[in-house]
Design a protein around this motif. Structure first.
Motif, short mmCIF file in Angstrom:
data_model
loop_
_atom_site.label_atom_id
_atom_site.label_comp_id
_atom_site.label_asym_id
_atom_site.label_seq_id
_atom_site.Cartn_x
_atom_site.Cartn_y
_atom_site.Cartn_z
N ILE A 1 0.86 -1.19 0.00
CA ILE A 1 0.00 0.00 0.00
C ILE A 1 0.90 1.24 0.00
N VAL A 2 0.51 2.25 -0.77
CA VAL A 2 1.25 3.52 -0.75
C VAL A 2 0.48 4.50 0.15
N ILE A 3 1.22 5.16 1.02
CA ILE A 3 0.61 6.16 1.90
C ILE A 3 1.08 7.54 1.46
N GLY A 4 0.13 8.41 1.19
CA GLY A 4 0.47 9.79 0.83
C GLY A 4 0.44 10.63 2.09
N ALA A 5 1.60 11.10 2.52
CA ALA A 5 1.68 11.90 3.74
C ALA A 5 1.49 13.38 3.42
N SER A 6 1.81 14.25 4.40
CA SER A 6 1.40 15.66 4.28
C SER A 6 2.10 16.44 3.17
N ALA A 7 3.28 15.97 2.71
CA ALA A 7 4.01 16.71 1.66
C ALA A 7 4.46 15.73 0.58
N ASN B 1 3.20 15.85 -2.68
CA ASN B 1 3.20 16.57 -3.96
C ASN B 1 2.81 15.73 -5.17
N GLY B 2 1.87 14.81 -4.98
CA GLY B 2 1.38 14.01 -6.12
C GLY B 2 2.27 12.83 -6.47
N VAL B 3 3.45 12.74 -5.86
CA VAL B 3 4.34 11.60 -6.16
C VAL B 3 3.68 10.31 -5.65
N ASP B 4 2.96 10.42 -4.53
CA ASP B 4 2.25 9.25 -3.97
C ASP B 4 1.26 8.68 -4.98
N GLU B 5 0.51 9.58 -5.65
CA GLU B 5 -0.50 9.12 -6.63
C GLU B 5 0.18 8.45 -7.81
N LYS B 6 1.23 9.08 -8.30
CA LYS B 6 1.94 8.52 -9.47
C LYS B 6 2.56 7.17 -9.12
N LEU B 7 3.10 7.07 -7.91
CA LEU B 7 3.75 5.83 -7.50
C LEU B 7 2.71 4.70 -7.37
N ALA B 8 1.58 5.00 -6.72
CA ALA B 8 0.55 3.98 -6.55
C ALA B 8 0.04 3.51 -7.90
N SER B 9 -0.08 4.46 -8.83
CA SER B 9 -0.60 4.06 -10.13
C SER B 9 0.45 3.25 -10.91
N LEU B 10 1.72 3.62 -10.78
CA LEU B 10 2.80 2.84 -11.43
C LEU B 10 2.85 1.41 -10.91
N ILE C 1 5.57 4.91 2.54
CA ILE C 1 5.10 6.26 2.84
C ILE C 1 5.85 7.23 1.95
N VAL C 2 5.12 8.11 1.26
CA VAL C 2 5.79 9.14 0.46
C VAL C 2 5.66 10.47 1.20
N GLN C 3 6.80 11.02 1.56
CA GLN C 3 6.79 12.32 2.24
C GLN C 3 8.06 13.07 1.88
N SER C 4 7.92 14.19 1.20
CA SER C 4 9.07 15.01 0.87
C SER C 4 9.35 15.96 2.04
N THR C 5 10.51 16.58 2.03
CA THR C 5 10.82 17.48 3.16
C THR C 5 11.27 18.85 2.63
N TYR C 6 10.52 19.33 1.64
CA TYR C 6 10.76 20.69 1.15
C TYR C 6 10.22 21.68 2.19
N PRO C 7 10.52 22.98 2.04
CA PRO C 7 10.09 23.95 3.06
C PRO C 7 8.57 23.93 3.29
#
Ligand code: R5P
Length: 294
Positions: free
Chosen positions: A2-8, A10-19, A52-58
């Motif tokens: 399962i892919v978890i889209g966390a608070s940041a 940026n749509g990478v979670d959606e693309k990853l789950a679909s891939l 879990i997909v979570q980036s750490t941009y500002p």
């Protein structure tokens, strides 16, 4: 899985789950009145392996703590193994003591992630891969260079182009980019940064850029200072046009305007950080990392 889209994410979670063709669950995230984060995974993860997909941009600190809380939430929701995929890992540039008495930020960040109990960690085009020694566990640094090169191939002609690294540390990445893009010429500038003021200077170099399309490739574009100065040097050496490519478009303040004003024709970056020039996704690179970690 399962892919978890966390608070940041940026749509990478959606693309990853679909891939990967797997379920995507978005965390429930809110901020308490005092500014603290709250994270809940709204579904049972009993027995599941999760990414879990979570980036750490500002704001980096907020997004980092959200990552750690999300790992805890995933285990509390019953996950079996948890991989944390971080498209942009902040604090990577302070990877050693440049002046005595400094904190080594990336060491602190990687130790905190390790302590969260993750099964594995995926980072993308980390400033220096060697920093992963501080994690001391299952981890991988994947690269989005193939996808960035694929994109640039669709807008330039490889035979009239050269790839330029702004400093020797970025040369390996630039060379990989050139090979992926079918460009046979690459070179580098000699950049030094003042340890206290952060001001950059370039040593004079002779690079034959005459009539060429020059593609400056770096891991991060932050204030844009490096690319602005690099492109000025390339135009002085006869470049026909200059492009800038990076994985992480931090693009602080008006950095992008500064780049265009300096004559940079286009900037190509990934979605590791939200930006106007995020034209390529890091999802495929992360998918390659997952394969190598399980
Ligand atoms: C530093 O070594 C990095 O690789 C980048 O060159 C740097 O972060 C770019 O920063 P700026 O855009 O502020 O010049």
């Amino acid at each position: 899985m399962i892919v978890i889209g966390a608070s940041a994410s940026n749509g990478v979670d959606e693309k990853l789950a679909s891939l990967l063709n797997v379920e995507l669950i978005k965390v429930h995230h809110k901020i308490f009145p005092d500014g603290e984060s709250y994270v809940r995974i709204p579904k049972s993860l009993k027995g599941a392996d999760v990414v879990i997909v979570q980036s750490t941009y500002p704001p980096q600190d907020k997004h980092l703590i959200d990552a750690l809380i999300t790992v805890d939430a995933a285990y509390n929701a019953g996950a079996n193994r948890v991989i944390l995929a971080i498209p942009y890992l902040a604090y990577a540039r302070q990877d050693r003591m440049f002046i005595s008495g400094e904190g080594v930020s990336i060491k602190v960040v990687l130790k905190a992630i390790k302590a969260s109990g993750v099964y594995g960690l995926i980072v993308v085009d980390l400033h220096k891969e060697e920093s992963l020694k501080f994690f001391n566990g299952k981890c991988v640094n994947v690269t989005a260079i193939p996808e960035l090169a694929e994109y640039i191939k669709s807008i330039i002609s490889p035979d009239k182009s050269m790839v330029l690294a702004p400093d020797i540390g970025a040369l390996e990445r630039a060379k990989m980019f050139a090979l992926e893009a079918g460009i046979s010429e690459w070179s580098y500038l000699r950049k030094t940064r003042d340890k206290v003021t952060g001001e950059i200077t370039f040593e004079p170099v002779e690079i034959d850029a005459h009539g060429k399309t020059v593609i400056i490739v770096d891991d991060i574009i932050s204030t844009g200072g490096t690319v602005v100065k690099g492109s000025k040097i390339m135009y002085e050496q006869g470049a026909r046009e200059v492009y800038a490519v990076c994985t992480h478009p931090l693009l602080v303040g008006n950095a992008l305007d500064k780049l265009f004003k300096a004559g940079v024709k286009d900037v190509v970056a990934t979605d590791s950080i939200p930006s106007r020039v995020s034209k390529v996704s890091v999802a495929k690179a992360i998918a390659r990392g997952i394969e190598s970690l399980w």
